[in-house]
Design a protein around this motif. Structure first.
Motif, PDB file in Angstrom:
ATOM      1  N   GLY A 111       0.589  -1.414   0.582  1.00 19.65           N
ATOM      2  CA  GLY A 111       0.013  -0.296  -0.040  1.00 19.65           C
ATOM      3  C   GLY A 111       0.513   1.439  -0.152  1.00 19.65           C
ATOM      4  O   GLY A 111       0.374   2.115   0.386  1.00 19.65           O
ATOM      5  N   THR A 114      -0.625   4.355  -4.558  1.00 19.49           N
ATOM      6  CA  THR A 114      -1.404   4.066  -4.443  1.00 19.49           C
ATOM      7  C   THR A 114      -2.448   5.536  -6.069  1.00 19.49           C
ATOM      8  O   THR A 114      -1.510   5.763  -6.374  1.00 19.49           O
ATOM      9  CB  THR A 114      -2.363   4.521  -3.504  1.00 19.49           C
ATOM     10  OG1 THR A 114      -3.820   4.681  -3.322  1.00 19.49           O
ATOM     11  CG2 THR A 114      -2.415   6.260  -2.904  1.00 19.49           C
ATOM     12  N   ASP A 117      -1.168   9.373  -7.245  1.00 18.30           N
ATOM     13  CA  ASP A 117       0.029   8.822  -6.757  1.00 18.30           C
ATOM     14  C   ASP A 117       0.932   9.933  -8.475  1.00 18.30           C
ATOM     15  O   ASP A 117       1.295   9.414  -9.485  1.00 18.30           O
ATOM     16  CB  ASP A 117       1.167   8.324  -6.617  1.00 18.30           C
ATOM     17  CG  ASP A 117       0.837   8.319  -5.341  1.00 18.30           C
ATOM     18  OD1 ASP A 117       0.272   8.830  -4.677  1.00 18.30           O
ATOM     19  OD2 ASP A 117       0.562   6.793  -4.367  1.00 18.30           O
ATOM     20  N   TYR A 129       3.500   0.946 -11.672  1.00 21.90           N
ATOM     21  CA  TYR A 129       2.514   1.577 -10.790  1.00 21.90           C
ATOM     22  C   TYR A 129       1.318   2.468 -11.263  1.00 21.90           C
ATOM     23  O   TYR A 129       0.299   2.602 -10.893  1.00 21.90           O
ATOM     24  CB  TYR A 129       3.013   2.559  -9.342  1.00 21.90           C
ATOM     25  CG  TYR A 129       3.313   1.888  -9.082  1.00 21.90           C
ATOM     26  CD1 TYR A 129       4.246   0.363  -8.349  1.00 21.90           C
ATOM     27  CD2 TYR A 129       5.249   2.108  -9.078  1.00 21.90           C
ATOM     28  CE1 TYR A 129       5.110  -0.281  -7.728  1.00 21.90           C
ATOM     29  CE2 TYR A 129       6.208   1.793  -8.172  1.00 21.90           C
ATOM     30  CZ  TYR A 129       6.576   0.405  -7.839  1.00 21.90           C
ATOM     31  OH  TYR A 129       7.312  -0.009  -7.326  1.00 21.90           O
ATOM     32  N   LEU A 238      -7.372  -1.825  -3.470  1.00 14.38           N
ATOM     33  CA  LEU A 238      -6.983  -0.460  -2.383  1.00 14.38           C
ATOM     34  C   LEU A 238      -7.472  -0.204  -1.645  1.00 14.38           C
ATOM     35  O   LEU A 238      -6.540   0.065  -0.260  1.00 14.38           O
ATOM     36  CB  LEU A 238      -6.974   1.113  -3.322  1.00 14.38           C
ATOM     37  CG  LEU A 238      -5.724   1.153  -4.610  1.00 14.38           C
ATOM     38  CD1 LEU A 238      -6.488   2.353  -5.254  1.00 14.38           C
ATOM     39  CD2 LEU A 238      -4.296   0.931  -5.075  1.00 14.38           C
ATOM     40  N   SER A 242      -3.835   1.057   1.153  1.00 14.84           N
ATOM     41  CA  SER A 242      -3.599   2.298   0.692  1.00 14.84           C
ATOM     42  C   SER A 242      -2.861   3.308   1.938  1.00 14.84           C
ATOM     43  O   SER A 242      -3.680   3.287   2.461  1.00 14.84           O
ATOM     44  CB  SER A 242      -4.309   3.203  -0.500  1.00 14.84           C
ATOM     45  OG  SER A 242      -3.760   2.668  -1.369  1.00 14.84           O
ATOM     46  N   PRO A 246      -7.137   7.528  -2.514  1.00 11.98           N
ATOM     47  CA  PRO A 246      -6.604   7.264  -3.079  1.00 11.98           C
ATOM     48  C   PRO A 246      -7.348   8.688  -4.235  1.00 11.98           C
ATOM     49  O   PRO A 246      -8.280   8.862  -3.998  1.00 11.98           O
ATOM     50  CB  PRO A 246      -7.788   6.098  -4.095  1.00 11.98           C
ATOM     51  CG  PRO A 246      -7.337   4.942  -2.294  1.00 11.98           C
ATOM     52  CD  PRO A 246      -7.455   6.127  -1.826  1.00 11.98           C
TER      53      PRO A 246
END
Length: 421
Positions: A111, A114, A117, A129, A238, A242, A246
């Motif tokens: 996490g 997320t 980002d 990612y 997520l 996370s 998010p």
């Protein structure tokens, strides 16, 4: 004109209402990543530039994954330098032996990254990612040093290619077959410094592990990043994981793309990238006369739980062919633990495989599976350049975990069969 997902994330992190392809910007970073090979170089540059502190101890991640447990004295010294730097600056996300994993599998699992980002990492496969709806890209160690100190990085805003996904994958296919097919179609420079944005109704049929694999290899098409929209699959992954809330960005309806490429997932078949480029793809069924010496199932591309389960289903109760070395590498300690608890490790050992602690090891020709002259390997890794896994006269065939496991049983490149995956 509107913006793509990538452009929206970059605009937000640059404090701008709008950005355009080709524009130079300075953006704030949510995470700066390094590993045991690239971090020591970055640390040296950090000190050379006169920096004495990192911008945020919670936004720097250092993962020891390439040569750990250390393979030699040089690797030990590099890891020691990372440990000392992490300790000195109280780096929150420092992952060493016992709690580490291959960085691009570990950080999503934990996490640390997320949706929404903006991430840089001193490793080319940092583009992984984007599967979570983040902008992430690989940089050099000097940029990592500056990022650790300032929390910012400069970018040229990339233009974008849109990949419109339709249909659903056949049971014997996976995300690896998708990205190999795409690279085979557009070439290793087909997305040079562009954003590869995956859209369409076919996205919903791809698991998170599929998406992570696809974005991981965006760099193999020359891309700046790969990215998927945030949907129910993303948010389910997520949730409860996370560290940060998010942030969801969506491409505008009038976003500008250089080209749209349609991919019907239902038409794809098990695909292999032959030596010595990821673009040199052919259907696995056409390569059945190629004898192999080694199989590697693992890496930041295909060492996740779904990959381990696929290998398990194919190898359970069977025996790896004589003369074939089969190396299986779960990508994180959590995946390793799950494999132990589910009996996967026992089944793989009974089949004749060796199961390793998490490491990048053989992927970059480091250790744990170096090839001799004339040897051939089917690998779930991401690159098959000359000498990538050992001797310059060896050969690497990139494939999915299903194709790799099926090949381990026959001793020849073998396409997995529907109903047996």
């Amino acid at each position: 004109m509107g913006m793509t997902m990538t452009q929206k994330i970059l605009a937000a992190h640059a404090g701008l209402d709008k950005v355009e392809a080709g524009q130079l910007i300075s953006a704030k970073l949510d995470l700066v990543l390094g590993n045991d090979i690239t971090t020591p170089v970055a640390v040296n540059e950090f000190h050379k530039a006169g920096f004495d502190k990192i911008f945020d101890k919670d936004k720097v991640a250092i993962v020891l994954d390439h040569f750990v447990p250390n393979k030699d004295i040089k690797a030990a010294e590099q890891s020691k330098q990372c440990r000392e730097f992490a300790c000195q600056h109280c780096v929150s996300h420092f992952y060493d032996v016992g709690k580490m994993g291959i960085e691009h599998a570990l950080l999503p699992e934990q996490g640390v990254v997320t949706a929404g980002d903006c991430i840089i990492g001193a490793d080319s496969h940092t583009c992984t990612y984007g599967a979570l709806g983040a902008f992430s890209t690989g940089v050099g160690s000097t940029d990592m040093a500056a990022g650790m100190a300032t929390g910012t990085a400069w970018f040229k805003v990339p233009s974008a290619l849109r990949f419109e996904l339709k249909g659903k994958l056949r049971p014997e296919c996976s995300g690896k077959d998708v990205i190999l097919s795409v690279i085979g179609q557009i070439g290793v420079d087909g997305a040079l410094y562009k954003s590869m944005e995956f859209t369409g109704e076919g996205v919903a049929a791809l698991s998170m592990d599929d998406r992570l694999c696809i974005c991981n290899m965006a760099i193999e098409a020359g891309a700046k990043n790969g990215i998927f929209p945030v949907d129910d699959v993303t948010m389910t992954y997520l949730k409860g994981r996370s560290e940060r809330t998010p942030v969801v960005y969506q491409a505008d309806e009038d976003a500008v793309y250089e080209k749209t490429i349609e991919i019907d997932l239902s038409t794809l078949e098990p695909t292999v990238a032959c030596p010595h480029l990821p673009e040199n793809t052919r259907p696995a069924k056409e390569l059945k006369d190629i004898k192999i010496d080694q199989v590697v199932i693992g890496s930041c591309t295909n060492g996740r739980m779904e990959d381990m389960e696929t290998a398990y289903r194919i190898l359970k109760g069977k025996k790896i062919a004589d003369g074939v070395r089969c190396i299986v590498i779960p990508a994180t300690m959590q995946i390793m633990r799950d494999c132990v608890e589910k009996g996967i490790v026992t089944a793989l050992i009974d089949a004749g495989a060796v199961v390793s602690t998490p490491t990048c090891g053989p992927c970059l020709g480091g250790y744990m599976g170096i090839l001799a002259a004339g040897e051939r390997c089917v690998a779930t890794t991401n690159r098959n350049f000359v000498g990538r896994m050992g001797h310059v006269d060896s050969e690497i065939y990139l494939a999915s975990p299903a194709t790799a496991a099926a090949s381990a049983l026959t001793g020849y490149i073998t396409a997995p069969q529907e109903g047996k995956v």
